[in-house]
Design a protein around this motif. Structure first.
Motif, short mmCIF file in Angstrom:
data_model
loop_
_atom_site.label_atom_id
_atom_site.label_comp_id
_atom_site.label_asym_id
_atom_site.label_seq_id
_atom_site.Cartn_x
_atom_site.Cartn_y
_atom_site.Cartn_z
N ILE A 8 20.82 -0.52 -11.68
CA ILE A 8 20.06 0.64 -11.19
C ILE A 8 18.69 0.20 -10.73
O ILE A 8 17.97 -0.48 -11.45
N GLY A 9 18.34 0.57 -9.51
CA GLY A 9 17.01 0.28 -8.98
C GLY A 9 16.19 1.55 -8.95
O GLY A 9 15.81 2.10 -9.96
N CYS A 10 15.96 2.05 -7.75
CA CYS A 10 15.20 3.28 -7.57
C CYS A 10 15.97 4.47 -8.11
O CYS A 10 17.18 4.59 -7.90
N MET A 11 15.27 5.37 -8.82
CA MET A 11 15.85 6.64 -9.23
C MET A 11 14.92 7.76 -8.76
O MET A 11 13.70 7.59 -8.72
N ALA A 12 15.50 8.89 -8.43
CA ALA A 12 14.67 9.96 -7.88
C ALA A 12 15.29 11.32 -8.12
O ALA A 12 16.49 11.43 -8.40
N TRP A 13 14.45 12.32 -7.98
CA TRP A 13 14.88 13.72 -8.00
C TRP A 13 14.72 14.30 -6.61
O TRP A 13 13.68 14.11 -5.97
N GLY B 109 8.14 0.51 -11.78
CA GLY B 109 7.11 1.46 -12.17
C GLY B 109 6.47 2.23 -11.04
O GLY B 109 5.65 3.11 -11.29
N ALA B 110 6.82 1.93 -9.80
CA ALA B 110 6.23 2.68 -8.68
C ALA B 110 6.72 4.13 -8.72
O ALA B 110 7.89 4.39 -8.95
N ILE B 111 5.80 5.06 -8.49
CA ILE B 111 6.11 6.49 -8.56
C ILE B 111 5.65 7.16 -7.27
O ILE B 111 4.60 6.83 -6.72
N ALA B 112 6.45 8.10 -6.82
CA ALA B 112 6.08 8.89 -5.65
C ALA B 112 6.47 10.34 -5.90
O ALA B 112 7.49 10.61 -6.52
N ARG C 264 1.91 19.23 -10.59
CA ARG C 264 2.67 20.18 -11.42
C ARG C 264 3.87 19.53 -12.11
O ARG C 264 4.25 19.94 -13.20
N PHE C 265 4.46 18.56 -11.46
CA PHE C 265 5.64 17.90 -12.00
C PHE C 265 5.27 16.48 -12.43
O PHE C 265 4.42 15.83 -11.82
N LEU C 266 5.96 16.02 -13.48
CA LEU C 266 5.74 14.68 -13.97
C LEU C 266 7.08 13.99 -14.16
O LEU C 266 7.94 14.50 -14.90
N VAL C 267 7.26 12.86 -13.51
CA VAL C 267 8.51 12.11 -13.62
C VAL C 267 8.33 10.96 -14.60
O VAL C 267 7.26 10.34 -14.66
N SER C 268 9.36 10.71 -15.39
CA SER C 268 9.33 9.59 -16.32
C SER C 268 10.70 8.93 -16.34
O SER C 268 11.71 9.56 -15.96
N ARG C 269 10.70 7.70 -16.81
CA ARG C 269 11.95 6.94 -16.77
C ARG C 269 12.02 6.01 -17.96
O ARG C 269 11.04 5.41 -18.36
N ASP C 270 13.21 5.91 -18.53
CA ASP C 270 13.50 4.93 -19.56
C ASP C 270 14.47 3.94 -18.94
O ASP C 270 15.67 4.22 -18.84
N THR C 271 13.96 2.80 -18.51
CA THR C 271 14.78 1.83 -17.80
C THR C 271 15.88 1.27 -18.69
O THR C 271 17.00 1.03 -18.23
N ILE D 120 12.37 -3.53 -0.96
CA ILE D 120 12.34 -2.14 -0.50
C ILE D 120 11.70 -1.29 -1.57
O ILE D 120 12.18 -1.22 -2.70
N LYS D 121 10.62 -0.61 -1.21
CA LYS D 121 9.88 0.21 -2.15
C LYS D 121 10.67 1.46 -2.50
O LYS D 121 11.32 2.08 -1.64
N CYS D 122 10.61 1.83 -3.76
CA CYS D 122 11.25 3.06 -4.19
C CYS D 122 10.47 4.24 -3.64
O CYS D 122 9.27 4.36 -3.87
N SER D 123 11.13 5.12 -2.93
CA SER D 123 10.45 6.26 -2.34
C SER D 123 11.44 7.40 -2.22
O SER D 123 12.59 7.28 -2.62
N LEU D 124 11.00 8.49 -1.64
CA LEU D 124 11.85 9.67 -1.50
C LEU D 124 12.70 9.55 -0.24
O LEU D 124 12.65 10.40 0.65
N ARG D 125 13.46 8.51 -0.18
CA ARG D 125 14.40 8.28 0.92
C ARG D 125 15.80 8.53 0.40
O ARG D 125 16.02 8.73 -0.78
N SER D 126 16.74 8.56 1.28
CA SER D 126 18.12 8.80 0.88
C SER D 126 18.62 7.65 0.02
O SER D 126 18.45 6.49 0.36
N LEU D 127 19.22 7.98 -1.10
CA LEU D 127 19.72 6.97 -2.02
C LEU D 127 21.24 7.01 -2.06
O LEU D 127 21.87 7.94 -1.55
N MET D 128 21.83 6.02 -2.70
CA MET D 128 23.27 5.84 -2.60
C MET D 128 24.06 6.76 -3.53
O MET D 128 25.06 7.34 -3.13
N TYR D 129 23.62 6.89 -4.78
CA TYR D 129 24.39 7.63 -5.78
C TYR D 129 23.73 8.97 -6.07
O TYR D 129 22.52 9.07 -6.14
#
Length: 124
Positions: free
Chosen positions: A31-36, A55-58, A66-73, A104-113
């Motif tokens: 798993i690389g980039c994860m997003a909502w 750890g990059a966040i966007a 208003r929103f806070l994203v967190s991740r447990d790798t 490739i930087k993790c960003s709000l782009r289309s992801l695979m899964y």
């Protein structure tokens, strides 16, 4: 193959809070980039928040502050703490992920899964 499952959606009044979670069934290294993302009646699909493996966040403009994203790798989980919710936040929220992609930087782009989504309804 990576499977994503969202949880934590529901109904809340405007001004309230909700916490979404996403669990990815995959080996940690897969798993690389994860997003909502979210699908709303007014705007269609919109990127909400992304969290890179390093750890990059966007954040999308409409949720900043208003929103806070967190991740447990280690556990392959992604969370979204949503506060000060408005009726415009109503929609289906999707968790998405990519395999690791060097350079490739993790960003709000289309992801695979993609997960099946969880509904968030905010009432006035």
């Amino acid at each position: 193959q990576v499977q994503l499952v969202e949880s934590g959606g529901g109904s809340v009044q405007a001004g309230g809070s909700l916490r979404l979670s996403c669990a990815a069934s995959a080996s940690t290294g897969n798993i690389g980039c994860m997003a909502w993302f979210r699908q709303t009646p007014g705007k269609g699909r919109e990127g909400v928040a992304a969290f890179g493996r390093g750890g990059a966040i966007a954040y999308g403009d409409s949720v900043k502050g208003r929103f806070l994203v967190s991740r447990d790798t280690e556990k392959n989980t992604l969370h979204l703490q949503m506060t000060s919710l408005t009726v415009e936040d109503t929609g289906t929220y999707y968790c998405a992920a990519d395999p690791p992609r060097n350079g490739i930087k993790c960003s709000l782009r289309s992801l695979m899964y993609w997960g099946p989504g969880t509904q968030v309804t905010v009432s006035s």
